[in-house]
Structures are given as C-alpha cells and as structure tokens.
Design an enzyme around this catalytic site. Structure first.
Site, PDB file in Angstrom:
ATOM      1  N   GLU A 103       9.564   0.485 -16.945  1.00 39.81           N
ATOM      2  CA  GLU A 103       8.784   0.731 -16.831  1.00 39.81           C
ATOM      3  C   GLU A 103       7.998   2.059 -18.179  1.00 39.81           C
ATOM      4  OE1 GLU A 103       6.849   1.901 -13.502  1.00 39.81           O
ATOM      5  OE2 GLU A 103       6.855  -0.415 -12.699  1.00 39.81           O
ATOM      6  N   TYR A 128       0.540  -3.436  -8.923  1.00 42.73           N
ATOM      7  CA  TYR A 128       0.605  -2.848  -7.379  1.00 42.73           C
ATOM      8  C   TYR A 128      -0.880  -3.296  -6.535  1.00 42.73           C
ATOM      9  CZ  TYR A 128       4.860  -1.441  -7.555  1.00 42.73           C
ATOM     10  OH  TYR A 128       6.641  -0.984  -7.862  1.00 42.73           O
ATOM     11  N   HIS A 139      16.391   0.397 -15.103  1.00 38.50           N
ATOM     12  CA  HIS A 139      15.277   0.932 -14.214  1.00 38.50           C
ATOM     13  C   HIS A 139      15.124   1.674 -14.755  1.00 38.50           C
ATOM     14  CE1 HIS A 139      13.222  -0.445 -10.770  1.00 38.50           C
ATOM     15  NE2 HIS A 139      12.742   1.322 -10.460  1.00 38.50           N
ATOM     16  N   TRP A 175       8.461  -6.184  -5.239  1.00 41.33           N
ATOM     17  CA  TRP A 175       9.352  -4.747  -5.157  1.00 41.33           C
ATOM     18  C   TRP A 175       9.090  -4.351  -3.276  1.00 41.33           C
ATOM     19  CZ3 TRP A 175      12.107  -1.172  -7.578  1.00 41.33           C
ATOM     20  CH2 TRP A 175      12.862  -0.157  -7.482  1.00 41.33           C
ATOM     21  N   GLU A 233       8.000  -6.574 -11.250  1.00 43.06           N
ATOM     22  CA  GLU A 233       8.282  -5.718 -10.184  1.00 43.06           C
ATOM     23  C   GLU A 233       5.662  -6.228  -9.978  1.00 43.06           C
ATOM     24  OE1 GLU A 233       9.321  -1.873 -10.702  1.00 43.06           O
ATOM     25  OE2 GLU A 233       8.029  -1.380  -9.686  1.00 43.06           O
TER      26      GLU A 233
END
Length: 334
Positions: A152, A214, A119, A274, A240
């Site tokens: 990411e 998102y 991560h 997430w 995610e």
C-alpha cells in the site's frame, strides 16, 4: 476368492474421488487483456484469506493453519504479508523469511496459490528487489506463486514518478529469476488509484494492479475507479479487503460488503480478506485465543470471520483430494 474380489470392489467404490486442487485445475496464471486467466485462457477467480503482518501474528504462518483454511474455508489462495518495517524483514530478515517460506511451502504442498506480499507503506526498492529475487530463485518454478511487489503506497507516492520506476526495478529482479509467474503492483493512495495506473501502465506483460478496499469507508466511488481502470485495459486483483472501516476496527458492514461481493464476482476479480488474526479488532477473522493450528469452531470466529467464511464456502469449489469439507460444528452450529 470371490469374497475377496467382492470386498476389493466394495472398497474401491467406497474410496472418495480425488478432488482437483486449485493449481491442478488452473495451472499457470497470466494476464490477458484486463483479465487474469488460467493455462487454458479461461478467466480465473481466486478467493481466499490474507494473513496479518508477519511480525505480529506469525503464529498463523504454518502448514496446519493453511490446511484448515483450504479444507474448511475452501480458500484457493492465501497471502503471506511479509512485514518490512516495525521489527519486520529489514531488522530480522532470517526470522521473517522463515515465516513466509513456511506459508509458501504449505501452499505448494496443498495445491493452492500463494501471494508473497511486500507489506510496506514506504518504498524500499533495493531491499524489495533482493527479497523477491531470493523468493523467485527458490520457488519461481512453481505456478502457485504470485508476487505482490508493494502492498500500500501512500497518497504522496505519485504513480508515474515514484511507483512506476519502483515496480520496474523490483519486477526486473523477479523476471531475472522467474519469467512466468504473475506480478501484482501496488497503486497510489493505499492501492486505490488504479485508474491512474491504467493510464500509465507498466511496460511489461503479465502484470495486474492492486485494488484494496474496506467496506465501511470505500464505496461506489472506488468501484467507479475500478471500472474506469478496467475499461482502460488494466487487470485488477483485490489482494486485501475488509468488512470494516479502513482503520480495520469497529463494526462490520454486511450490506456494503455484499455490494462489493457482487461487484467482484460480476467483474471476475480475485479477492482476499484481511485477515487471519486473533487481534482485538473488527476486521480480524478470529477471536483472541484462537488456535495457531487451525481447527477453529464457529464460536472462535468474529462476525467478520463468519461472514467471510460463508462467502468462501459458497463460492469456491471444494478441492484437495477429499470428498467432504471438514466441519466439526455442522455448518457452524457450535
């Protein structure tokens, strides 16, 4: 004797049938074309939860919480987000490794899949290679394991000149210990530029590419990118996603989230929400003070947590050698 036999038969009838675990059902995963398939060559979808950055919400990195996620939320995959920077693995390697290994051990014991996620936002090829070699050496014989080699990357990390060489180097360390388990490679621009990766794919088999979204920020334009990548042969894995804007906070976007649900289900894309955290932000699934051990009643779930739990319980089959899902709140009424 007749009464004894009758009682024994009644007891046997009363024992609930063992349910298959996810790993018993699907076994070893691999990439075939632009799909992730199981040991029988059938497309497989994993749906689950990602834990939060390990150094900040490590209290949920335990077997009891993972069991609750499997038995109450019906997850068939969890994601251990190994924090790399900001007092993470690079500074405290033993401490953070213990947390991730606790999640891996729990997932193996419970028969679900586990993504081990590096991560980070900055490339650390040497450290990542060393870390994944240790994980692969210890756990690579288990089909539960999935490697996410870079969470990411940023917009500035060009796919062809930075990320592709990075993934080749790190994946080489994994493959020296584990030739079989699935690798998921992070893509440019916070794992959104999957179309770029599809046009210049990694030169080895059994690899998928990371797609993150998102719902408040990423909409049809990103779904179009994903479709372009799949048309060009890339297998995608949504390791995610969130119900909020990309900053992880603010209100949730239920309608756009459901559009993404429809998209992922239609294209048979695995996805993890997430996150399992009680941080005061919109994307967290839990309210502050939620027990580190699981057992969360509906009143301890955020709006995001309730929406995601509903989806997971609806879409994932029950599993784990039990007959009924444990729900002390009667489908969330308490």
């Amino acid at each position: 004797m007749i009464r004894f036999i009758a009682a024994l038969l009644l007891a046997l009838v009363s024992v609930p049938a063992f349910a298959e675990t996810a790993v018993e059902r699907h076994g070893q995963l691999r990439v075939e074309g632009n799909r992730i398939v199981d040991r029988n060559g059938e497309p497989v979808m994993l749906r689950g939860m990602s834990l939060f950055w390990s150094q900040w919400q490590g209290k949920y990195y335990n077997a009891s919480a993972i069991r609750w996620l499997r038995d109450d939320w019906n997850v068939n995959v969890v994601r251990a987000a190994m924090a790399v920077h900001s007092d993470g693995y690079l500074k405290y390697p033993e401490r953070e490794m213990k947390k991730v290994e606790a999640v891996i051990d729990a997932a193996i014991g419970l028969g679900i899949y586990v993504i081990v996620d590096w991560h980070a936002h900055q490339p650390e090829a040497a450290a990542a290679g060393e870390f994944f070699a240790k994980i692969a050496r210890k756990y690579g014989q288990h089909p539960n394991l999935i490697y996410e080699t870079y969470n990411e990357p940023l917009r500035e990390h060009d796919w062809s000149t930075v990320l592709k060489p990075y993934h080749v180097a790190v994946s080489g360390k994994i493959r020296s210990e584990d030739p079989d388990n699935l690798i998921v490679a992070g893509t440019q621009t916070w794992s959104q530029d999957v179309d770029k990766a599809a046009l210049d794919p990694l030169p080895f088999p059994n690899v998928a590419y990371t797609l993150h979204f998102y719902a408040g920020t990423h909409r049809q334009e990103l779904r179009d990118k994903a479709e372009a990548a799949m048309k060009n042969g890339a297998a995608l894995f949504v390791t995610e996603w969130g119900t909020t804007d990309a900053n992880g906070d603010g209100p949730i976007f239920p309608e756009e989230t459901r559009r993404w649900f429809d998209f992922m289900e239609r294209h048979e894309l695995s996805y993890l929400n997430w996150s399992v955290a009680d941080k005061r932000e919109g994307s967290a699934a839990l309210l502050p003070g939620a027990s580190p051990q699981g057992g969360w009643p509906a009143r301890m779930l955020t709006p995001s947590g309730r929406l995601v739990r509903e989806q997971l319980r609806k879409m994932n089959p029950k599993q784990g050698r039990r007959s009924k899902s444990v729900d002390p709140c009667g489908e969330g009424t308490c």
